[in-house]
Design a protein around this motif. Structure first.
Motif, PDB file in Angstrom:
ATOM      1  N   SER A 108      -2.283  -6.862  -5.449  1.00  0.00           N
ATOM      2  CA  SER A 108      -3.444  -6.054  -5.299  1.00  0.00           C
ATOM      3  C   SER A 108      -3.705  -6.149  -3.734  1.00  0.00           C
ATOM      4  N   PHE A 109      -2.984  -5.657  -2.977  1.00  0.00           N
ATOM      5  CA  PHE A 109      -3.077  -5.613  -1.463  1.00  0.00           C
ATOM      6  C   PHE A 109      -4.534  -5.353  -0.769  1.00  0.00           C
ATOM      7  N   GLU A 110      -4.744  -4.328  -1.327  1.00  0.00           N
ATOM      8  CA  GLU A 110      -6.305  -3.896  -0.683  1.00  0.00           C
ATOM      9  C   GLU A 110      -7.343  -4.858  -0.869  1.00  0.00           C
ATOM     10  N   GLU A 111      -7.464  -5.266  -2.061  1.00  0.00           N
ATOM     11  CA  GLU A 111      -8.312  -6.253  -2.347  1.00  0.00           C
ATOM     12  C   GLU A 111      -8.142  -7.460  -1.761  1.00  0.00           C
ATOM     13  N   ALA A 112      -6.849  -7.876  -1.505  1.00  0.00           N
ATOM     14  CA  ALA A 112      -6.616  -9.090  -0.813  1.00  0.00           C
ATOM     15  C   ALA A 112      -7.088  -9.004   0.630  1.00  0.00           C
ATOM     16  N   ILE A 113      -6.760  -7.816   1.088  1.00  0.00           N
ATOM     17  CA  ILE A 113      -7.121  -7.570   2.620  1.00  0.00           C
ATOM     18  C   ILE A 113      -8.874  -7.598   2.846  1.00  0.00           C
ATOM     19  N   GLU A 114      -9.414  -6.980   1.559  1.00  0.00           N
ATOM     20  CA  GLU A 114     -11.043  -7.102   1.585  1.00  0.00           C
ATOM     21  C   GLU A 114     -11.397  -8.801   1.790  1.00  0.00           C
ATOM     22  N   LYS A 115     -10.812  -9.201   0.965  1.00  0.00           N
ATOM     23  CA  LYS A 115     -11.322 -10.940   1.092  1.00  0.00           C
ATOM     24  C   LYS A 115     -11.213 -11.645   2.469  1.00  0.00           C
ATOM     25  N   LEU A 116      -9.869 -11.248   3.084  1.00  0.00           N
ATOM     26  CA  LEU A 116      -9.551 -11.706   4.419  1.00  0.00           C
ATOM     27  C   LEU A 116     -10.400 -11.171   5.500  1.00  0.00           C
ATOM     28  N   HIS A 117     -10.642 -10.046   5.291  1.00  0.00           N
ATOM     29  CA  HIS A 117     -11.655  -9.452   6.481  1.00  0.00           C
ATOM     30  C   HIS A 117     -13.137 -10.169   6.356  1.00  0.00           C
ATOM     31  N   LEU A 140       0.129  -9.043   5.681  1.00  0.00           N
ATOM     32  CA  LEU A 140       0.178  -7.910   4.819  1.00  0.00           C
ATOM     33  C   LEU A 140       0.173  -6.406   5.620  1.00  0.00           C
ATOM     34  N   TYR A 141      -0.697  -6.097   6.531  1.00  0.00           N
ATOM     35  CA  TYR A 141      -0.641  -5.069   7.288  1.00  0.00           C
ATOM     36  C   TYR A 141       0.931  -4.690   7.751  1.00  0.00           C
ATOM     37  N   LEU A 142       1.557  -5.454   8.124  1.00  0.00           N
ATOM     38  CA  LEU A 142       3.138  -5.407   8.717  1.00  0.00           C
ATOM     39  C   LEU A 142       3.913  -5.009   7.213  1.00  0.00           C
ATOM     40  N   GLN A 143       3.850  -5.605   6.262  1.00  0.00           N
ATOM     41  CA  GLN A 143       4.400  -5.335   4.997  1.00  0.00           C
ATOM     42  C   GLN A 143       4.082  -3.882   4.605  1.00  0.00           C
ATOM     43  N   LEU A 144       2.615  -3.402   4.870  1.00  0.00           N
ATOM     44  CA  LEU A 144       2.380  -2.238   4.488  1.00  0.00           C
ATOM     45  C   LEU A 144       2.713  -1.077   5.300  1.00  0.00           C
ATOM     46  N   GLY A 145       3.185  -1.703   6.651  1.00  0.00           N
ATOM     47  CA  GLY A 145       3.829  -0.590   7.620  1.00  0.00           C
ATOM     48  C   GLY A 145       2.606  -0.233   8.544  1.00  0.00           C
ATOM     49  N   PRO A 413      20.119  -7.361  13.621  1.00  0.00           N
ATOM     50  CA  PRO A 413      19.127  -7.380  12.767  1.00  0.00           C
ATOM     51  C   PRO A 413      18.735  -8.534  11.986  1.00  0.00           C
ATOM     52  N   VAL A 414      17.509  -8.693  12.059  1.00  0.00           N
ATOM     53  CA  VAL A 414      16.846  -9.920  11.208  1.00  0.00           C
ATOM     54  C   VAL A 414      16.069  -9.494  10.098  1.00  0.00           C
ATOM     55  N   ILE A 415      16.144  -9.583   8.970  1.00  0.00           N
ATOM     56  CA  ILE A 415      15.148  -9.240   7.956  1.00  0.00           C
ATOM     57  C   ILE A 415      14.296 -10.282   7.483  1.00  0.00           C
ATOM     58  N   ASP A 416      12.924 -10.236   7.806  1.00  0.00           N
ATOM     59  CA  ASP A 416      11.979 -11.124   7.269  1.00  0.00           C
ATOM     60  C   ASP A 416      11.365 -10.761   5.868  1.00  0.00           C
ATOM     61  N   VAL A 417      11.959 -11.596   4.884  1.00  0.00           N
ATOM     62  CA  VAL A 417      11.359 -11.275   3.559  1.00  0.00           C
ATOM     63  C   VAL A 417       9.962 -11.434   3.401  1.00  0.00           C
ATOM     64  N   ARG A 418       9.343 -12.313   4.397  1.00  0.00           N
ATOM     65  CA  ARG A 418       7.650 -12.250   4.376  1.00  0.00           C
ATOM     66  C   ARG A 418       7.085 -11.112   4.235  1.00  0.00           C
ATOM     67  N   ILE A 419       7.625 -10.268   5.199  1.00  0.00           N
ATOM     68  CA  ILE A 419       7.183  -8.913   5.387  1.00  0.00           C
ATOM     69  C   ILE A 419       7.908  -7.673   5.039  1.00  0.00           C
ATOM     70  N   SER A 420       9.001  -8.084   4.433  1.00  0.00           N
ATOM     71  CA  SER A 420      10.035  -7.179   4.228  1.00  0.00           C
ATOM     72  C   SER A 420      10.183  -6.124   5.308  1.00  0.00           C
ATOM     73  N   ARG A 421      10.434  -6.466   6.569  1.00  0.00           N
ATOM     74  CA  ARG A 421      10.570  -5.652   7.473  1.00  0.00           C
ATOM     75  C   ARG A 421      11.893  -6.072   8.393  1.00  0.00           C
ATOM     76  N   VAL A 422      12.624  -5.055   8.826  1.00  0.00           N
ATOM     77  CA  VAL A 422      13.924  -5.409  10.023  1.00  0.00           C
ATOM     78  C   VAL A 422      13.271  -5.892  11.154  1.00  0.00           C
ATOM     79  N   LEU A 423      13.619  -6.747  11.887  1.00  0.00           N
ATOM     80  CA  LEU A 423      13.241  -7.110  13.200  1.00  0.00           C
ATOM     81  C   LEU A 423      14.119  -6.955  14.144  1.00  0.00           C
TER      82      LEU A 423
END
Length: 423
Positions: A108-117, A140-145, A413-423
């Motif tokens: 539930s990313f959006e709800e998690a983000i709301e708590k963090l804000h 979370l924002y990086l994982q969501l692009g 390339p380095v894949i960061d599994v925390r955010i599921s992005r290629v660095l």
């Protein structure tokens, strides 16, 4: 179920208050400190948080997580107003951080983000609380692009109140800058990223999230020996669980200690592959796969991220050793694409914000190469390749660059599994 959870949360409150009374009657109550002259957080709240998290994860079911959230909601309702002083705001902030953690774990990313804000809005809280919330928001924002929103979360770095916070402020400032460095890595700005990692190695309160991001920078710039040393230090030294009693070490969501430990193991496996140590790479990446399945479940999208990387390792190994592992690669890519919940090839992926879009494009791009060498499947492979190239959005490397790293001068390339992005 709800009735049982409410009864459970009331029981925990009663036990926590009893423990607190016992502590005060036997000896003076020593509130935990964040390095300033004010107490950091209500120990009753910390006790309830630890119980709620433990209960939620005991079965990792919808019911256990719902009960854990109800305990935290009950705990939050017992805290003082958000307009109160630092002690009250720290207590509120730690509960909100714990809630965001459980919401993240359930997807539930959006709800998690709301708590963090909400945590970021607690301007009287300790710097450690706000840094933890910021790290998690950026992750979370990086994982969501959503890179722009991730960068915006770091606006507080320039505010005066950052400079006036006591205690371990230097280590917290370095940690906040390191997450800014991670944003720069995602956008491909390696030179800019380097400036934000200055001082990370000098952090007194050693922090895995900051050190891992710095290690990934060293990895991406092919400073392999230094990167390997940092990855190994994280694996050996990172705490295995969250500690909500220390404001300076709080880390949650995809920046939590368990995720950092997994990501460091995963990064070390990639590094061994990039150095041509394929036996070590296979062993380490297999260990990372097992840990991911244990922590998230056997069909979680992050399992797909790890499988994609393992397939790339076999591809790199086959090219350097002039061998073939097409069947192994195909099986890994197929499973990865399934777990990543890839949309149909007919979809216009480039026009849609895809969660883990980098990895999806990489998995389908690698799979396309496997198909294109088979004459009877070449058409399918070309279609998959077109989709992958349209979705690929990495600014530092093209999809072809990532799939062809056999040359010594190649970008890594380095894949960061925390955010599921290629660095």
């Amino acid at each position: 179920m709800i009735h049982a959870a409410v009864k459970l949360s009331k029981s925990v409150i009663s036990m926590s208050r009893t423990s607190l009374v016992a502590a005060t009657s036997s000896q003076p109550l020593r509130f935990l400190h964040d390095g300033t002259n004010s107490p950091s957080s209500n120990p009753v709240a910390v006790q309830m948080i630890n119980y709620a998290l433990s209960h939620a994860r005991s079965q990792k079911s919808d019911e256990s997580y719902a009960q854990g959230m109800l305990i935290l909601e009950q705990c939050l309702s017992t805290q003082s107003s958000e307009s109160a002083g630092q002690f009250a705001q720290n207590s509120i902030g730690t509960v909100l951080l714990a809630m965001s953690n459980l919401l993240y774990e359930r997807g539930s990313f959006e709800e998690a983000i709301e708590k963090l804000h909400r945590v970021q809005g607690l301007t009287r809280s300790s710097l450690g609380v706000r840094v933890a919330a910021t790290e998690a928001l950026v992750g979370l924002y990086l994982q969501l692009g959503q890179v722009v929103l991730a960068d915006k979360c770091l606006d507080f770095l320039h505010k005066d109140d950052l400079r006036s916070n006591g205690g371990s402020k230097e280590s917290l400032i370095a940690r906040a800058k390191a997450v800014k460095g991670l944003v720069e890595l995602v956008t491909g700005n390696l030179e800019s990223a380097e400036s934000f990692f200055h001082g990370v190695q000098d952090i007194e309160a050693w922090n895995g999230t900051a050190v891992l991001s710095y290690g990934e920078f060293l990895h991406a710039t092919q400073q392999f020996s230094l990167a390997k040393e940092l990855y190994q230090n994280i694996i050996e030294g990172v705490p295995k669980n969250e500690d909500f009693s220390d404001m300076n070490t709080l880390a949650i969501c995809n920046m939590a200690s368990d995720e950092v430990l997994l990501a460091a193991t995963f990064a070390l496996g990639q590094l061994e592959s990039h150095m041509g140590n394929f036996r070590a790479a296979e062993e380490i990446l297999t260990k990372a796969l097992t840990k991911t399945e244990e922590y998230f479940g056997s069909s979680h999208p992050k399992v797909g991220v790890v499988l994609t990387c393992i397939a790339l390792m076999y591809r790199n190994k086959a090219r350097q050793e002039r061998s073939s592992s097409l069947l192994i690669q195909e099986g890994l890519y197929r499973r990865a694409i399934e777990f990543l919940k890839a949309p149909p090839l007919e979809s216009k992926g480039a026009e849609t914000k895809l969660d883990r879009g980098d990895i999806l494009a990489l998995a389908r791009g690698g799979y396309a190469e496997v198909l294109c060498v088979q004459q009877n499947r070449k058409t399918e492979g070309e279609k998959m390749k077109t989709w992958a190239e349209a979705v690929w959005s990495n600014r530092r490397m093209s999809l072809t660059d990532v799939l062809d790293i056999s040359e010594p001068s190649s970008k890594v390339p380095v894949i960061d599994v925390r955010i599921s992005r290629v660095l």
